[in-house]
Motif scaffolding. Sequence first.
Motif, PDB file in Angstrom:
ATOM      1  N   GLU A  78       7.391 -24.192 -18.161  1.00  0.00           N
ATOM      2  CA  GLU A  78       6.898 -23.229 -17.160  1.00  0.00           C
ATOM      3  C   GLU A  78       7.695 -23.353 -15.857  1.00  0.00           C
ATOM      4  O   GLU A  78       8.150 -22.357 -15.302  1.00  0.00           O
ATOM      5  CB  GLU A  78       5.419 -23.492 -16.901  1.00  0.00           C
ATOM      6  CG  GLU A  78       4.803 -22.648 -15.815  1.00  0.00           C
ATOM      7  CD  GLU A  78       3.390 -23.093 -15.470  1.00  0.00           C
ATOM      8  OE1 GLU A  78       3.026 -22.975 -14.293  1.00  0.00           O
ATOM      9  OE2 GLU A  78       2.678 -23.576 -16.374  1.00  0.00           O
ATOM     10  N   PHE A  79       7.868 -24.580 -15.365  1.00  0.00           N
ATOM     11  CA  PHE A  79       8.636 -24.797 -14.129  1.00  0.00           C
ATOM     12  C   PHE A  79      10.087 -24.355 -14.308  1.00  0.00           C
ATOM     13  O   PHE A  79      10.658 -23.695 -13.441  1.00  0.00           O
ATOM     14  CB  PHE A  79       8.598 -26.264 -13.709  1.00  0.00           C
ATOM     15  CG  PHE A  79       7.313 -26.710 -13.077  1.00  0.00           C
ATOM     16  CD1 PHE A  79       6.320 -25.813 -12.715  1.00  0.00           C
ATOM     17  CD2 PHE A  79       7.076 -28.047 -12.834  1.00  0.00           C
ATOM     18  CE1 PHE A  79       5.145 -26.226 -12.122  1.00  0.00           C
ATOM     19  CE2 PHE A  79       5.908 -28.484 -12.234  1.00  0.00           C
ATOM     20  CZ  PHE A  79       4.934 -27.576 -11.891  1.00  0.00           C
TER      21      PHE A  79
ATOM     22  N   GLU B   1      10.492 -20.577 -14.294  1.00  0.00           N
ATOM     23  CA  GLU B   1      10.440 -20.010 -12.942  1.00  0.00           C
ATOM     24  C   GLU B   1      11.795 -20.142 -12.251  1.00  0.00           C
ATOM     25  O   GLU B   1      12.254 -19.217 -11.591  1.00  0.00           O
ATOM     26  CB  GLU B   1       9.363 -20.713 -12.107  1.00  0.00           C
ATOM     27  CG  GLU B   1       7.955 -20.395 -12.524  1.00  0.00           C
ATOM     28  CD  GLU B   1       6.921 -21.191 -11.734  1.00  0.00           C
ATOM     29  OE1 GLU B   1       7.210 -21.597 -10.581  1.00  0.00           O
ATOM     30  OE2 GLU B   1       5.829 -21.411 -12.279  1.00  0.00           O
ATOM     31  N   VAL B   2      12.427 -21.295 -12.398  1.00  0.00           N
ATOM     32  CA  VAL B   2      13.736 -21.521 -11.778  1.00  0.00           C
ATOM     33  C   VAL B   2      14.796 -20.644 -12.445  1.00  0.00           C
ATOM     34  O   VAL B   2      15.632 -20.043 -11.772  1.00  0.00           O
ATOM     35  CB  VAL B   2      14.132 -23.009 -11.856  1.00  0.00           C
ATOM     36  CG1 VAL B   2      15.540 -23.225 -11.319  1.00  0.00           C
ATOM     37  CG2 VAL B   2      13.137 -23.865 -11.083  1.00  0.00           C
TER      38      VAL B   2
ATOM     39  N   LYS C 181       3.225 -27.478  -1.878  1.00  0.00           N
ATOM     40  CA  LYS C 181       2.167 -26.524  -2.234  1.00  0.00           C
ATOM     41  C   LYS C 181       1.074 -26.498  -1.168  1.00  0.00           C
ATOM     42  O   LYS C 181       0.585 -25.435  -0.779  1.00  0.00           O
ATOM     43  CB  LYS C 181       1.567 -26.877  -3.589  1.00  0.00           C
ATOM     44  CG  LYS C 181       2.438 -26.541  -4.763  1.00  0.00           C
ATOM     45  CD  LYS C 181       1.746 -26.946  -6.054  1.00  0.00           C
ATOM     46  CE  LYS C 181       2.601 -26.698  -7.251  1.00  0.00           C
ATOM     47  NZ  LYS C 181       1.965 -27.182  -8.483  1.00  0.00           N
TER      48      LYS C 181
ATOM     49  N   LYS D 252      11.184 -27.863  -8.412  1.00  0.00           N
ATOM     50  CA  LYS D 252      10.613 -27.453  -9.700  1.00  0.00           C
ATOM     51  C   LYS D 252      11.570 -27.743 -10.850  1.00  0.00           C
ATOM     52  O   LYS D 252      11.146 -28.100 -11.945  1.00  0.00           O
ATOM     53  CB  LYS D 252      10.246 -25.977  -9.675  1.00  0.00           C
ATOM     54  CG  LYS D 252       8.974 -25.710  -8.933  1.00  0.00           C
ATOM     55  CD  LYS D 252       8.533 -24.288  -9.089  1.00  0.00           C
ATOM     56  CE  LYS D 252       7.177 -24.110  -8.432  1.00  0.00           C
ATOM     57  NZ  LYS D 252       6.613 -22.810  -8.668  1.00  0.00           N
ATOM     58  N   TYR D 253      12.876 -27.589 -10.614  1.00  0.00           N
ATOM     59  CA  TYR D 253      13.855 -27.902 -11.653  1.00  0.00           C
ATOM     60  C   TYR D 253      13.773 -29.389 -12.016  1.00  0.00           C
ATOM     61  O   TYR D 253      13.693 -29.743 -13.186  1.00  0.00           O
ATOM     62  CB  TYR D 253      15.266 -27.545 -11.196  1.00  0.00           C
ATOM     63  CG  TYR D 253      16.337 -27.976 -12.166  1.00  0.00           C
ATOM     64  CD1 TYR D 253      16.528 -27.289 -13.354  1.00  0.00           C
ATOM     65  CD2 TYR D 253      17.131 -29.081 -11.912  1.00  0.00           C
ATOM     66  CE1 TYR D 253      17.494 -27.686 -14.263  1.00  0.00           C
ATOM     67  CE2 TYR D 253      18.101 -29.488 -12.803  1.00  0.00           C
ATOM     68  CZ  TYR D 253      18.277 -28.784 -13.975  1.00  0.00           C
ATOM     69  OH  TYR D 253      19.232 -29.184 -14.873  1.00  0.00           O
TER      70      TYR D 253
ATOM     71  N   ARG E 245       4.267 -27.478 -19.383  1.00  0.00           N
ATOM     72  CA  ARG E 245       4.385 -27.398 -17.926  1.00  0.00           C
ATOM     73  C   ARG E 245       5.858 -27.479 -17.502  1.00  0.00           C
ATOM     74  O   ARG E 245       6.286 -26.789 -16.586  1.00  0.00           O
ATOM     75  CB  ARG E 245       3.582 -28.527 -17.280  1.00  0.00           C
ATOM     76  CG  ARG E 245       3.428 -28.360 -15.793  1.00  0.00           C
ATOM     77  CD  ARG E 245       2.423 -29.323 -15.245  1.00  0.00           C
ATOM     78  NE  ARG E 245       2.243 -29.104 -13.823  1.00  0.00           N
ATOM     79  CZ  ARG E 245       1.740 -29.983 -13.001  1.00  0.00           C
ATOM     80  NH1 ARG E 245       1.331 -31.148 -13.468  1.00  0.00           N
ATOM     81  NH2 ARG E 245       1.624 -29.721 -11.731  1.00  0.00           N
TER      82      ARG E 245
ATOM     83  N   LEU F 237       6.229 -32.182  -4.380  1.00  0.00           N
ATOM     84  CA  LEU F 237       5.794 -30.861  -4.852  1.00  0.00           C
ATOM     85  C   LEU F 237       4.377 -30.561  -4.383  1.00  0.00           C
ATOM     86  O   LEU F 237       4.096 -29.446  -3.931  1.00  0.00           O
ATOM     87  CB  LEU F 237       5.880 -30.772  -6.377  1.00  0.00           C
ATOM     88  CG  LEU F 237       5.561 -29.398  -6.958  1.00  0.00           C
ATOM     89  CD1 LEU F 237       6.535 -28.344  -6.451  1.00  0.00           C
ATOM     90  CD2 LEU F 237       5.571 -29.436  -8.464  1.00  0.00           C
TER      91      LEU F 237
ATOM     92  N   MET G   9      12.241 -25.101  -3.156  1.00  0.00           N
ATOM     93  CA  MET G   9      11.202 -25.072  -4.190  1.00  0.00           C
ATOM     94  C   MET G   9      11.825 -25.066  -5.585  1.00  0.00           C
ATOM     95  O   MET G   9      11.344 -25.748  -6.489  1.00  0.00           O
ATOM     96  CB  MET G   9      10.310 -23.838  -4.020  1.00  0.00           C
ATOM     97  CG  MET G   9       9.275 -23.978  -2.930  1.00  0.00           C
ATOM     98  SD  MET G   9       8.139 -25.352  -3.200  1.00  0.00           S
ATOM     99  CE  MET G   9       7.316 -24.872  -4.692  1.00  0.00           C
TER     100      MET G   9
ATOM    101  N   GLN H 290      11.319 -31.578 -11.478  1.00  0.00           N
ATOM    102  CA  GLN H 290      10.046 -31.950 -12.081  1.00  0.00           C
ATOM    103  C   GLN H 290       9.900 -31.340 -13.477  1.00  0.00           C
ATOM    104  O   GLN H 290       9.434 -31.997 -14.402  1.00  0.00           O
ATOM    105  CB  GLN H 290       8.878 -31.536 -11.190  1.00  0.00           C
ATOM    106  CG  GLN H 290       7.592 -32.186 -11.606  1.00  0.00           C
ATOM    107  CD  GLN H 290       6.489 -32.033 -10.587  1.00  0.00           C
ATOM    108  OE1 GLN H 290       6.533 -31.150  -9.749  1.00  0.00           O
ATOM    109  NE2 GLN H 290       5.498 -32.894 -10.659  1.00  0.00           N
ATOM    110  N   GLY H 291      10.309 -30.081 -13.641  1.00  0.00           N
ATOM    111  CA  GLY H 291      10.214 -29.441 -14.953  1.00  0.00           C
ATOM    112  C   GLY H 291      11.069 -30.137 -15.997  1.00  0.00           C
ATOM    113  O   GLY H 291      10.640 -30.367 -17.128  1.00  0.00           O
TER     114      GLY H 291
END
Length: 191
Positions: free
Chosen positions: A83-84, A87-88, A28, A47-48, A80, A24, A43, A50-51
């Motif tokens: 949040e990730f 977004e997904v 970035k 993000k999925y 966090r 990640l 992405m 890691q979130g």
Amino acid sequence: MRTGSRTGAAFHLRKGWKAFAAVLEQIKAYDAVHAVRLDPALMAAVKYGQGLTYFLLALVRPGMGKTLLGALGLHGDASRGIEFLSEVAAGEFLDSPFAAVVVLAATVYMPTSFVPHPEHLERAAHLIALNKERYPAGTVFSLLEAPLRRLQGDGPAALAAINHAVELVTASGAAPPHHYLVELAETLLFT
């Protein structure tokens, strides 16, 4: 390390997590330097993962397990992670409905623990409406809408949501799962 060793497994878990977090950061950094947008699906997948990991690690109760995870370099961060996942969930990716379910479950079943209550209930309502439009035969979003509407103080809408979920399941020829009926009973009792 020998094969099958718990110490070896812990070492590999830590190594995998560090590599995943580094992916990640590299994405970035590449994005910032090259001003080229990488594949949004890539992405979203990162993000999925890691979130979800951040969120699930935040659920680990204090004690030996949390201490061991901390020693391995694994730390949870519920806000966090949400949040990730949010977004997904807002996108139209393969992982979007799964991310939406986690965000909604965290919002409606654990609102005081992980998310500030009022501002997230409206976002959850929007996320439910979006996913009910995307997946009209999907029952899980109607199921999650019932406790959300109860939290908002709208008993009739909660009852309509859980009834809709049960109707969708029975229309497919299956019997409603036990937790759907429990949700129906809770809605009838608490509205």
